[in-house]
Motif scaffolding. Structure first.
Motif, PDB file in Angstrom:
ATOM      1  N   LEU A   6      -3.566  -2.653  -4.221  1.00 28.03           N
ATOM      2  CA  LEU A   6      -4.927  -2.365  -3.790  1.00 28.03           C
ATOM      3  C   LEU A   6      -5.218  -0.865  -3.754  1.00 28.03           C
ATOM      4  O   LEU A   6      -6.242  -0.413  -4.261  1.00 28.03           O
ATOM      5  CB  LEU A   6      -5.178  -2.991  -2.417  1.00 28.03           C
ATOM      6  CG  LEU A   6      -6.584  -2.874  -1.876  1.00 28.03           C
ATOM      7  CD1 LEU A   6      -7.544  -3.630  -2.791  1.00 28.03           C
ATOM      8  CD2 LEU A   6      -6.646  -3.425  -0.475  1.00 28.03           C
TER       9      LEU A   6
ATOM     10  N   LEU B  25      -8.048   1.264  -5.889  1.00 25.24           N
ATOM     11  CA  LEU B  25      -9.131   1.973  -5.198  1.00 25.24           C
ATOM     12  C   LEU B  25      -9.179   3.442  -5.611  1.00 25.24           C
ATOM     13  O   LEU B  25     -10.253   4.024  -5.737  1.00 25.24           O
ATOM     14  CB  LEU B  25      -8.968   1.842  -3.687  1.00 25.24           C
ATOM     15  CG  LEU B  25      -9.232   0.449  -3.112  1.00 25.24           C
ATOM     16  CD1 LEU B  25      -8.908   0.429  -1.619  1.00 25.24           C
ATOM     17  CD2 LEU B  25     -10.658   0.011  -3.359  1.00 25.24           C
TER      18      LEU B  25
ATOM     19  N   THR C 257     -10.874   3.671  -8.981  1.00 19.57           N
ATOM     20  CA  THR C 257     -12.308   3.431  -8.810  1.00 19.57           C
ATOM     21  C   THR C 257     -12.995   4.645  -8.180  1.00 19.57           C
ATOM     22  O   THR C 257     -14.075   5.055  -8.614  1.00 19.57           O
ATOM     23  CB  THR C 257     -12.535   2.179  -7.940  1.00 19.57           C
ATOM     24  OG1 THR C 257     -11.852   1.079  -8.543  1.00 19.57           O
ATOM     25  CG2 THR C 257     -14.007   1.861  -7.807  1.00 19.57           C
ATOM     26  N   ALA C 258     -12.366   5.233  -7.174  1.00 20.39           N
ATOM     27  CA  ALA C 258     -12.933   6.420  -6.527  1.00 20.39           C
ATOM     28  C   ALA C 258     -13.039   7.577  -7.513  1.00 20.39           C
ATOM     29  O   ALA C 258     -14.052   8.290  -7.528  1.00 20.39           O
ATOM     30  CB  ALA C 258     -12.083   6.818  -5.325  1.00 20.39           C
TER      31      ALA C 258
END
Length: 101
Positions: free
Chosen positions: A47, A51, A54-55
């Protein structure tokens, strides 16, 4: 690299790729033909890197310092994340609905 929970044989990259996208249904091991599932622990561990990627993508969309610099930083972080995901993937014989119990 990731090994089968039943026969302890090392999986190929193609099988690992299949395992990521079929984690609920499971993937059959090419060696022992037992169905393998991605463990809950492994899913939680993946996860944070996802993330991060994506950030980085969102930051680049709104405030890119330079398209070229951002492109190489994003490609590097994505490659490291994919390598981490494949190296740290754990398999189990237990279907996902039974892992939570």
């Amino acid at each position: 690299m990731t090994k089968c929970a039943s026969c302890n044989k090392q999986w190929t990259g193609i099988l690992l790729f299949k395992a990521h996208f079929a984690s609920e249904r499971g993937v059959e091991c090419d060696y022992c033909h037992e169905k393998q599932y991605v463990s809950e622990k492994s899913k939680r561990r993946m996860l944070i890197p996802m993330l991060l990627v994506t950030a980085m993508l969102l930051i680049g969309l709104f405030a890119p310092p330079s398209v070229t610099q951002y492109f190489w930083v994003y490609i590097t972080i994505t490659a490291v994340t994919i390598i981490f995901m494949y190296v740290s993937l754990e398999l189990t014989n237990v279907p996902p609905e039974n892992q939570r119990n």
